[in-house]
Design a protein around this motif. Sequence first.
Motif, PDB file in Angstrom:
ATOM      1  N   ARG A 184     -46.660  -1.418  48.333  1.00  0.00           N
ATOM      2  CA  ARG A 184     -45.343  -2.040  48.118  1.00  0.00           C
ATOM      3  C   ARG A 184     -44.274  -0.961  47.918  1.00  0.00           C
ATOM      4  O   ARG A 184     -43.184  -1.047  48.459  1.00  0.00           O
ATOM      5  CB  ARG A 184     -45.399  -2.979  46.915  1.00  0.00           C
ATOM      6  CG  ARG A 184     -44.131  -3.805  46.701  1.00  0.00           C
ATOM      7  CD  ARG A 184     -44.326  -4.764  45.541  1.00  0.00           C
ATOM      8  NE  ARG A 184     -43.146  -5.590  45.357  1.00  0.00           N
ATOM      9  CZ  ARG A 184     -42.903  -6.715  46.005  1.00  0.00           C
ATOM     10  NH1 ARG A 184     -43.758  -7.157  46.912  1.00  0.00           N
ATOM     11  NH2 ARG A 184     -41.806  -7.417  45.769  1.00  0.00           N
ATOM     12  N   LEU A 209     -40.959  -0.287  50.226  1.00  0.00           N
ATOM     13  CA  LEU A 209     -39.606  -0.303  49.661  1.00  0.00           C
ATOM     14  C   LEU A 209     -38.916   1.052  49.838  1.00  0.00           C
ATOM     15  O   LEU A 209     -37.703   1.097  50.074  1.00  0.00           O
ATOM     16  CB  LEU A 209     -39.652  -0.702  48.190  1.00  0.00           C
ATOM     17  CG  LEU A 209     -40.043  -2.154  47.917  1.00  0.00           C
ATOM     18  CD1 LEU A 209     -40.131  -2.421  46.419  1.00  0.00           C
ATOM     19  CD2 LEU A 209     -39.076  -3.130  48.571  1.00  0.00           C
ATOM     20  N   VAL A 250     -38.230  -8.167  51.966  1.00  0.00           N
ATOM     21  CA  VAL A 250     -38.152  -6.743  51.605  1.00  0.00           C
ATOM     22  C   VAL A 250     -36.761  -6.414  51.082  1.00  0.00           C
ATOM     23  O   VAL A 250     -36.611  -5.738  50.056  1.00  0.00           O
ATOM     24  CB  VAL A 250     -38.496  -5.856  52.818  1.00  0.00           C
ATOM     25  CG1 VAL A 250     -38.462  -4.380  52.410  1.00  0.00           C
ATOM     26  CG2 VAL A 250     -39.857  -6.214  53.391  1.00  0.00           C
ATOM     27  N   LEU A 291     -35.805  -5.057  47.399  1.00  0.00           N
ATOM     28  CA  LEU A 291     -35.099  -3.779  47.266  1.00  0.00           C
ATOM     29  C   LEU A 291     -33.798  -3.960  46.495  1.00  0.00           C
ATOM     30  O   LEU A 291     -33.451  -3.134  45.635  1.00  0.00           O
ATOM     31  CB  LEU A 291     -34.828  -3.199  48.650  1.00  0.00           C
ATOM     32  CG  LEU A 291     -34.208  -1.801  48.702  1.00  0.00           C
ATOM     33  CD1 LEU A 291     -35.091  -0.789  47.994  1.00  0.00           C
ATOM     34  CD2 LEU A 291     -33.976  -1.390  50.152  1.00  0.00           C
ATOM     35  N   GLN A 339     -34.642  -4.208  42.927  1.00  0.00           N
ATOM     36  CA  GLN A 339     -35.073  -2.912  42.419  1.00  0.00           C
ATOM     37  C   GLN A 339     -33.877  -2.017  42.103  1.00  0.00           C
ATOM     38  O   GLN A 339     -33.829  -1.379  41.039  1.00  0.00           O
ATOM     39  CB  GLN A 339     -35.982  -2.234  43.445  1.00  0.00           C
ATOM     40  CG  GLN A 339     -36.536  -0.885  43.003  1.00  0.00           C
ATOM     41  CD  GLN A 339     -37.302  -0.195  44.120  1.00  0.00           C
ATOM     42  OE1 GLN A 339     -36.712   0.429  45.003  1.00  0.00           O
ATOM     43  NE2 GLN A 339     -38.610  -0.315  44.095  1.00  0.00           N
TER      44      GLN A 339
END
Length: 220
Positions: free
Chosen positions: A25, A29, A71, A75, A78
């Motif tokens: 993962r 990323l 994704v 992201l 994150q």
Amino acid sequence: MAGRLRAPTGRYAGKSAAERQAERRRRFLDAALHLFGDAPGYRATTVAALCEAAGLSTRQFYEEFRTLEDVLAALHLQVNDRAEEAVVAAFAAARDLPLAERVTAIFRAYAGDVTGDPRRIRITFVEIVGVSPRLEEQRLARRARWVDLICAEAMQAAARGEAAARDYRLAATAFIGSVNGTLHDWSAGWVDATLDEVVDELVRQLLGILRPPDRPRAGS
């Protein structure tokens, strides 16, 4: 594809299945930050290109994600989580400082993290915009979290007698819009100023919002 493929279980090369999944993962990323946040951008990236950049297979991609939009969503979260962690740490470190110093420390922590990598700015302020109703909802939800943080700081300032006791949600929303636009324009080279100058100007705006209009500045 209706759902993700089942990931393998058990240990391999000294790593558990959970550890291998976390590493895959992270690699996806990291590759997405490079491709979405630089060239060619999210809309021009394919699953095959992302897998090649990550050094992983399409089978491994579908073990982790359903689509490229998943994704981008991960992201975006994150990048925001990283900036929020920096701000929360600054809140804790600066909580005993006077208002102006406190706000400056907190905002420098945010700006320093977000602008530390131009790709993170592009993910946060460009690539996420207008992709889908789902991602618009996520983007606005994360913006609301930033509004909540500003409102919490405003209420603490009010409790200390440093700011007026009022509803700051509208002012905080307007300020967040100013922050996003200014930092994006600065990163794109459209603002002729240093990052310190940009931060100082935005801090002045925030202090102007927080201080009651009938209360003089400290030391004046």
